[in-house]
Each structure stands twice: as C-alpha cells, then as structure tokens.
Design an enzyme around this catalytic site. Sequence first.
Site, PDB file in Angstrom:
ATOM      1  N   TYR A  69       0.614  10.572  21.302  1.00 15.70           N
ATOM      2  CA  TYR A  69      -0.102  11.402  22.269  1.00 15.70           C
ATOM      3  C   TYR A  69      -0.070  10.869  23.702  1.00 15.70           C
ATOM      4  CZ  TYR A  69      -1.888  13.396  17.939  1.00 15.70           C
ATOM      5  OH  TYR A  69      -1.991  13.983  16.696  1.00 15.70           O
ATOM      6  N   PRO A 114     -11.151  18.655  18.243  1.00 18.79           N
ATOM      7  CA  PRO A 114     -11.483  17.383  17.595  1.00 18.79           C
ATOM      8  C   PRO A 114     -10.508  16.254  17.913  1.00 18.79           C
ATOM      9  CG  PRO A 114     -11.527  19.161  15.999  1.00 18.79           C
ATOM     10  CD  PRO A 114     -11.056  19.751  17.284  1.00 18.79           C
ATOM     11  N   ASN A 115     -11.096  15.105  18.169  1.00 21.42           N
ATOM     12  CA  ASN A 115     -10.383  13.836  18.389  1.00 21.42           C
ATOM     13  C   ASN A 115      -9.691  13.732  19.747  1.00 21.42           C
ATOM     14  OD1 ASN A 115     -10.937  12.689  15.739  1.00 21.42           O
ATOM     15  ND2 ASN A 115      -9.602  14.297  14.964  1.00 21.42           N
ATOM     16  N   GLU A 151      -2.289  28.454  23.499  1.00 21.81           N
ATOM     17  CA  GLU A 151      -2.397  27.293  22.617  1.00 21.81           C
ATOM     18  C   GLU A 151      -1.603  26.136  23.214  1.00 21.81           C
ATOM     19  OE1 GLU A 151      -1.120  27.964  18.588  1.00 21.81           O
ATOM     20  OE2 GLU A 151      -1.574  25.913  17.988  1.00 21.81           O
ATOM     21  N   ARG A 160       1.340  20.197   9.651  1.00 21.48           N
ATOM     22  CA  ARG A 160       1.200  20.556  11.062  1.00 21.48           C
ATOM     23  C   ARG A 160       2.154  21.674  11.484  1.00 21.48           C
ATOM     24  NH1 ARG A 160      -1.904  16.157  13.113  1.00 21.48           N
ATOM     25  NH2 ARG A 160      -1.384  14.275  11.981  1.00 21.48           N
ATOM     26  N   ARG A 198       6.487  17.172  13.038  1.00 20.70           N
ATOM     27  CA  ARG A 198       5.735  16.070  12.401  1.00 20.70           C
ATOM     28  C   ARG A 198       5.483  16.385  10.923  1.00 20.70           C
ATOM     29  NH1 ARG A 198       0.743  15.147  16.086  1.00 20.70           N
ATOM     30  NH2 ARG A 198       0.527  13.337  14.700  1.00 20.70           N
ATOM     31  N   HIS A 210      -0.521  21.878  22.741  1.00 22.79           N
ATOM     32  CA  HIS A 210      -0.513  20.615  21.997  1.00 22.79           C
ATOM     33  C   HIS A 210       0.225  19.573  22.818  1.00 22.79           C
ATOM     34  CE1 HIS A 210      -2.131  22.309  18.321  1.00 22.79           C
ATOM     35  NE2 HIS A 210      -1.303  23.334  18.491  1.00 22.79           N
ATOM     36  N   LEU A 211      -0.278  18.355  22.759  1.00 26.37           N
ATOM     37  CA  LEU A 211       0.400  17.241  23.420  1.00 26.37           C
ATOM     38  C   LEU A 211       1.719  16.950  22.720  1.00 26.37           C
ATOM     39  CD1 LEU A 211      -2.799  15.052  23.552  1.00 26.37           C
ATOM     40  CD2 LEU A 211      -1.576  15.821  25.588  1.00 26.37           C
ATOM     41  N   ASN A 242      -6.493  23.488  23.080  1.00 22.65           N
ATOM     42  CA  ASN A 242      -5.886  22.525  22.170  1.00 22.65           C
ATOM     43  C   ASN A 242      -6.882  22.337  21.042  1.00 22.65           C
ATOM     44  OD1 ASN A 242      -4.761  20.475  20.698  1.00 22.65           O
ATOM     45  ND2 ASN A 242      -4.228  19.198  22.458  1.00 22.65           N
ATOM     46  N   ASP A 289     -10.105  33.668  14.511  1.00 23.33           N
ATOM     47  CA  ASP A 289     -10.840  34.918  14.694  1.00 23.33           C
ATOM     48  C   ASP A 289     -11.581  34.925  16.024  1.00 23.33           C
ATOM     49  OD1 ASP A 289      -9.916  35.947  12.330  1.00 23.33           O
ATOM     50  OD2 ASP A 289     -11.810  35.750  11.231  1.00 23.33           O
ATOM     51  N   ARG A 309      -5.943   6.833  21.108  1.00 24.70           N
ATOM     52  CA  ARG A 309      -5.507   7.001  19.713  1.00 24.70           C
ATOM     53  C   ARG A 309      -4.018   7.326  19.656  1.00 24.70           C
ATOM     54  NH1 ARG A 309      -5.902  12.772  16.754  1.00 24.70           N
ATOM     55  NH2 ARG A 309      -5.636  14.063  18.576  1.00 24.70           N
ATOM     56  N   ALA A 326      -6.353  19.418  15.034  1.00 23.35           N
ATOM     57  CA  ALA A 326      -5.974  19.766  13.661  1.00 23.35           C
ATOM     58  C   ALA A 326      -6.539  21.110  13.215  1.00 23.35           C
ATOM     59  CB  ALA A 326      -6.432  18.663  12.706  1.00 23.35           C
ATOM     60  N   HIS A 352      -4.355  24.098  12.533  1.00 24.09           N
ATOM     61  CA  HIS A 352      -3.550  24.240  11.317  1.00 24.09           C
ATOM     62  C   HIS A 352      -4.285  24.933  10.170  1.00 24.09           C
ATOM     63  CE1 HIS A 352      -1.060  21.690  13.664  1.00 24.09           C
ATOM     64  NE2 HIS A 352      -1.794  20.611  13.495  1.00 24.09           N
TER      65      HIS A 352
HETATM   66  C1  DQA Z   1      -2.546  17.953  18.554  1.00 18.92           C
HETATM   67  C2  DQA Z   1      -1.650  18.111  17.308  1.00 18.92           C
HETATM   68  C3  DQA Z   1      -2.494  18.250  16.069  1.00 18.92           C
HETATM   69  O1  DQA Z   1      -1.645  18.346  14.914  1.00 18.92           O
HETATM   70  C4  DQA Z   1      -3.390  17.028  15.897  1.00 18.92           C
HETATM   71  O2  DQA Z   1      -4.220  17.195  14.781  1.00 18.92           O
HETATM   72  C5  DQA Z   1      -4.171  16.711  17.110  1.00 18.92           C
HETATM   73  C6  DQA Z   1      -3.499  16.781  18.396  1.00 18.92           C
HETATM   74  C7  DQA Z   1      -1.692  17.698  19.808  1.00 18.92           C
HETATM   75  O3  DQA Z   1      -2.216  17.897  20.901  1.00 18.92           O
HETATM   76  O4  DQA Z   1      -0.527  17.293  19.710  1.00 18.92           O
HETATM   77  O5  DQA Z   1      -5.323  16.326  17.043  1.00 18.92           O
HETATM   78  O6  DQA Z   1      -3.277  19.131  18.752  1.00 18.92           O
END
Ligand code: DQA
Length: 146
Positions: free
Chosen positions: A23, A10-11, A98, A111, A107, A100-101, A74, A87, A18, A77, A80
Amino acid sequence: MKRILILHGPNLNLTGEREPDVYGYTTLNDIDTRLAGLARERGVEVTCLQSNHEGQLIDMLHEARTWASGALLNAGALAHYSYALRDAVAAVAYPVIEVHLSLPAARETFRSISVVAPACRALVSGFGWRSYMLALWGLLDLLEDS
Ligand code: DQA
C-alpha cells in the site's frame, strides 16, 4: 462550491504503516492533504472521512445525499463482500468512484471480485496514493460534463 466526499473504509487509517510493500508509505493524512490541494486547484472542496465500521460507512454515504456532488470510496475489504455497502452506493444519486491503492485483481482470489463496483460510476486502482488523485480528477471532469 461543489463538495466531494472521500470515504476510506476499514484498516485504511493504518495506510503508510501497514503492508507498505503493498500500500506504500504515504499516510492517509498525506493522501487527504494532497486531495485537498487538488480540490483547491479545481475549485471544489473535499470532506475526508474514515471508518472501520460498515454501518458507519453506510450512514456517511446516506448523510452525504444532502451535500455531496460525488464521492470517492475505498471500501477496503468490504468491497469484496458487502452487499449492504453496495446497496448504499446504489441508493444515492450522486456518482461514486471506487478506489483502491493496490490492484486487488492481481492479488488473492477473494480480492478479484468487487461487489460494490457494479453500483459505482468508475473504478481506479493500482496506482498507490495516486489512485485517489486520478479518481478525483476523473470525477470532477465527469461532473463538469453533466
Ligand atoms: C484496498 C484493497 C483491499 O483488497 C484491501 O482489503 C484493503 C485495501 C486497496 O486500497 O488496495 O484494505 O482497498
């Protein structure tokens, strides 16, 4: 040829636009292009997918059982709090890294936990777009060892 799934949650479609101070300015398309370049150099293929929907991410992980040698995830959120995604990672036999940027542990408190991490083979975070490159590099080395 080995195929690697790159799954963005997501996002992440808004990456580059954003919260660039967190990021970065590199877009998701740029990240995918760079990953494809690294994959080519290493003689593998990447399939990059993004979804804002938990169930769709789970479906994508399941579907990749038939073709993926490994995956970068990735989860945004969802990392978390999504036990369903965790699963799904545990349910597939291929290794999932896993990614993450940002460095979520540095943070907000919410998180600092990843519920997905225990089901993953490794974790790379905090390097901006380079997190993905380092993760792909590491995953391919792990696959060569096995
Ligand atoms: C993220 C970190 C997450 O906490 C956040 O919700 C994101 C981006 C990252 O790539 O740093 O959407 O996964």
